[in-house]
Design a protein around this motif. Structure first.
Motif, PDB file in Angstrom:
ATOM      1  N   SER A  18       0.883  -1.191  -0.044  1.00  0.00           N
ATOM      2  CA  SER A  18      -0.081   0.099   0.029  1.00  0.00           C
ATOM      3  C   SER A  18       0.925   1.207  -0.014  1.00  0.00           C
ATOM      4  O   SER A  18       1.820   1.170   0.480  1.00  0.00           O
ATOM      5  N   PRO A  19       0.332   2.333  -0.434  1.00  0.00           N
ATOM      6  CA  PRO A  19       1.160   3.460  -0.579  1.00  0.00           C
ATOM      7  C   PRO A  19       1.598   4.100   0.787  1.00  0.00           C
ATOM      8  O   PRO A  19       0.841   3.774   1.978  1.00  0.00           O
ATOM      9  N   VAL A  30      -0.580   4.636   3.791  1.00  0.00           N
ATOM     10  CA  VAL A  30      -1.717   5.426   3.309  1.00  0.00           C
ATOM     11  C   VAL A  30      -2.626   4.129   2.923  1.00  0.00           C
ATOM     12  O   VAL A  30      -2.718   3.735   1.875  1.00  0.00           O
ATOM     13  N   THR A  31      -3.674   3.855   3.894  1.00  0.00           N
ATOM     14  CA  THR A  31      -4.567   2.780   3.600  1.00  0.00           C
ATOM     15  C   THR A  31      -6.023   3.098   3.722  1.00  0.00           C
ATOM     16  O   THR A  31      -6.462   3.847   4.311  1.00  0.00           O
ATOM     17  N   ALA A  35      -9.799   7.275  -3.862  1.00  0.00           N
ATOM     18  CA  ALA A  35      -8.878   7.982  -4.935  1.00  0.00           C
ATOM     19  C   ALA A  35      -8.964   9.308  -4.967  1.00  0.00           C
ATOM     20  O   ALA A  35      -7.948   9.874  -5.242  1.00  0.00           O
ATOM     21  N   TRP A  42      -6.749  13.498   4.761  1.00  0.00           N
ATOM     22  CA  TRP A  42      -5.816  12.344   5.326  1.00  0.00           C
ATOM     23  C   TRP A  42      -5.156  12.937   6.333  1.00  0.00           C
ATOM     24  O   TRP A  42      -5.128  12.286   7.575  1.00  0.00           O
ATOM     25  N   ALA A  89      -2.843  10.193  -2.507  1.00  0.00           N
ATOM     26  CA  ALA A  89      -2.417   9.307  -3.247  1.00  0.00           C
ATOM     27  C   ALA A  89      -1.343   9.691  -4.170  1.00  0.00           C
ATOM     28  O   ALA A  89      -0.312   8.975  -4.333  1.00  0.00           O
ATOM     29  N   ASP A  92       2.250   9.486  -2.621  1.00  0.00           N
ATOM     30  CA  ASP A  92       2.832   8.103  -2.576  1.00  0.00           C
ATOM     31  C   ASP A  92       4.324   8.148  -2.364  1.00  0.00           C
ATOM     32  O   ASP A  92       5.059   8.603  -3.444  1.00  0.00           O
ATOM     33  N   THR A 208       2.237   4.090  -8.710  1.00  0.00           N
ATOM     34  CA  THR A 208       1.176   3.685  -7.376  1.00  0.00           C
ATOM     35  C   THR A 208      -0.098   3.372  -8.432  1.00  0.00           C
ATOM     36  O   THR A 208      -0.610   3.687  -9.356  1.00  0.00           O
ATOM     37  N   LEU A 210      -3.751   2.587  -6.793  1.00  0.00           N
ATOM     38  CA  LEU A 210      -4.766   2.367  -5.505  1.00  0.00           C
ATOM     39  C   LEU A 210      -6.276   2.126  -5.772  1.00  0.00           C
ATOM     40  O   LEU A 210      -6.721   3.140  -6.734  1.00  0.00           O
ATOM     41  N   SER A 216      -9.891   4.366  -8.879  1.00  0.00           N
ATOM     42  CA  SER A 216      -8.610   4.044  -8.784  1.00  0.00           C
ATOM     43  C   SER A 216      -7.809   5.341  -9.140  1.00  0.00           C
ATOM     44  O   SER A 216      -8.246   6.281  -9.833  1.00  0.00           O
ATOM     45  N   PHE A 217      -6.570   5.206  -8.413  1.00  0.00           N
ATOM     46  CA  PHE A 217      -5.579   6.423  -8.672  1.00  0.00           C
ATOM     47  C   PHE A 217      -4.299   5.530  -9.041  1.00  0.00           C
ATOM     48  O   PHE A 217      -3.887   4.672  -8.349  1.00  0.00           O
TER      49      PHE A 217
END
Length: 500
Positions: A18-19, A30-31, A35, A42, A89, A92, A208, A210, A216-217
């Motif tokens: 994970s990032p 970063v879980t 996106a 965060w 993200a 990351d 990345t 995610l 998605s990112f």
């Protein structure tokens, strides 16, 4: 001369860990984030509540944080960014410092100390953002003390550029103590860990992938991978600095199913100043372009300080400003006057499109869904008489009502060639072709200019809105040419402008 920022994306498997992000010296996973989750949201979820949400559109700077990025004078620099606009993200593998990481109540950072003792904290809501933006300028490698630097009221004797705070809004309007604090800062002391950090390269961007709840990112590792992805997913939203898309997310609730980040692709981050053209990579930030060019394109040097704020310019890219297709973007009028071309790239290869032909309608262009803006090319030599004029309700950090870019070749008192770019007066940025024709081949005199100004006032199809009336916009067009003439009297026409 060709320069490429050395921060190419490191390859990574989509199924990799994970990032993660290094925040205030600690690596944090970063879980479980969507996106579209912003860095600000965060950070606050992590308990780092110094950064605040004031406007959610990059205007107030209450969310400012520091990010280690490639430097122009040192391997890395501390760059202040709007945390409310950037997806978490996108950071990351990166290194972030918040106001809490700079200092504490028991060990104040020099910036925090000066703001405190000089009464610059006010109510405190915006202070953490001011601290981060001020710290970025405090650590700017090219900041040099100069006893005569404070005479223009925008630079202190310590070399501090007040425009570093142009994106920070103090709701208590106590700007003088904030300025006093900025001008009281000395150079960082020996052993300052943040100053020492600039001697090492920044973390490379990592590939990345995610995906949460079907959205998605993705940060591709190469340009080829990015183009392959766009060919497969024409619905993908391309992002770079997110200074425009972040506003759509925050204020309009836009939720793209796939975000593709291209801001750190090396192929989009080249800058060269050759004998025939200037090549500007589409993913370079405006601040990077401004500092690397160093005034060698005077028209752009005039435009940059009027383009939003330093916080925005630290993230915004030239490709993003053109990619949005906004009729009130600041870069298009200047680039139209410079006769710029846009380089579009896809799996099929590159194609070069004159910027004058690029825009096709309101926020639409010739760019196909599977294409990226790779670069902007400006032909050389540059016109000697140039100017950029922006009419807005505020002098800085505002959206233009009208923007005009000028580039004129005046030889022996005659206008040999004219290029004029307009913004804010039609559904697209456009060239003032009728005015260019009215100037070409005529003497550069007040009579010529007044006649051409009347033509310019009739260009485009201006409209009434909350920023200005159609009649006001038309009047400002005509006045802008008169102002250009006043700034470039015939006695000086045809002489190269001093670099800004």
């Amino acid at each position: 001369m060709t320069e490429t920022k050395d921060d190419s994306v490191a390859a990574a498997d989509p199924a990799a860990a994970s990032p993660t992000m290094r925040v205030n010296g600690e690596t944090v996973p970063v879980t479980g984030v969507a996106a579209h989750t912003t860095m600000l949201d965060w950070l606050r979820d992590q308990g780092l509540t110094g950064a605040k949400e004031g406007c959610a559109e990059g205007e107030c700077g209450a969310c400012s944080v520091l990010v280690a990025r490639p430097g122009t004078d040192t391997p890395s620099e501390w760059v202040a960014l709007n945390a409310c606009l950037v997806p978490v993200a996108a950071l990351d593998g990166q290194e972030v410092v918040t106001s809490e990481g700079l200092g504490s109540s028991r060990a104040l950072h020099p910036v925090q100390r000066e703001l405190a003792v000089r009464g610059g904290s006010q109510c405190g809501f915006c202070t953490p953002g001011f601290v981060c933006s001020m710290a970025a300028e405090y650590y700017r490698p090219s900041r040099k003390a100069s006893p005569d630097a404070g005479c223009d009221h925008e630079h202190g004797p310590n070399g501090f550029d007040l425009h570093a705070l142009s994106g920070n809004l103090c709701r208590c309007t106590g700007y003088r103590p904030i300025r006093d604090a900025a001008y009281a800062l000395d150079s960082p002391e020996d052993g300052d860990t943040f100053a020492a950090r600039t001697s090492a390269p920044p973390p490379p961007a990592v590939a990345t992938h995610l995906t949460v709840d079907g959205a998605s990112f993705v940060r591709p590792s190469t340009l080829a991978e990015a183009l392959e992805l766009l060919a497969e997913r024409p619905d993908a939203q391309v992002v770079a600095g997110c200074t425009d898309f972040g506003v759509e997310v925050n204020l309009r609730g836009v939720r793209a199913r796939m975000l593709v980040a291209v801001d750190r692709l090396a192929e989009l981050r080249e800058l060269s100043f050759g004998p025939d053209e200037v090549h500007l990579g589409a993913a370079l930030t405006l601040s990077e372009i401004e500092r690397t060019l160093g005034g060698r394109v005077p028209l752009l040097a005039q435009m940059f300080p009027q383009f939003a704020s330093r916080l925005i310019r630290n993230g915004a890219t030239l490709g993003g400003n053109l990619g949005t297709g906004s009729p009130i973007g600041d870069a298009p009028p200047a680039l139209l006057a410079l006769d710029a071309d846009v380089v579009l790239t896809s799996r099929r290869g590159d194609r070069v499109v004159p910027l004058a032909d690029y825009f096709t309608g309101y926020r639409t262009s010739l760019r196909e869904p599977d294409e990226l803006i790779r670069a902007v090319r400006i032909p050389l030599p540059l016109a000697p008489v140039t100017g950029f004029q922006k009419v807005a309700k505020r002098r800085f950090d505002d959206i233009s009502s009208v923007a005009v870019g000028y580039a004129l070749d005046v030889v022996d008192g005659v206008v040999r060639r004219a290029r004029i770019g307009l913004g804010g007066v039609a559904a697209t940025p456009l060239r003032a072709l009728a005015t260019e024709e009215a100037l070409a081949g005529r003497p550069w005199t007040e009579q010529t200019v007044r006649e051409a100004a009347a033509v310019l006032a009739a260009e485009g199809t201006p409209m009434d809105d909350h920023r200005a009336s159609a009649s006001y916009r038309s009047a400002m067009l005509g006045q802008s040419l008169l102002r250009l003439f006043a700034d470039h009297h015939p006695d000086h026409a045809g002489q190269p402008e001093a670099s800004a």
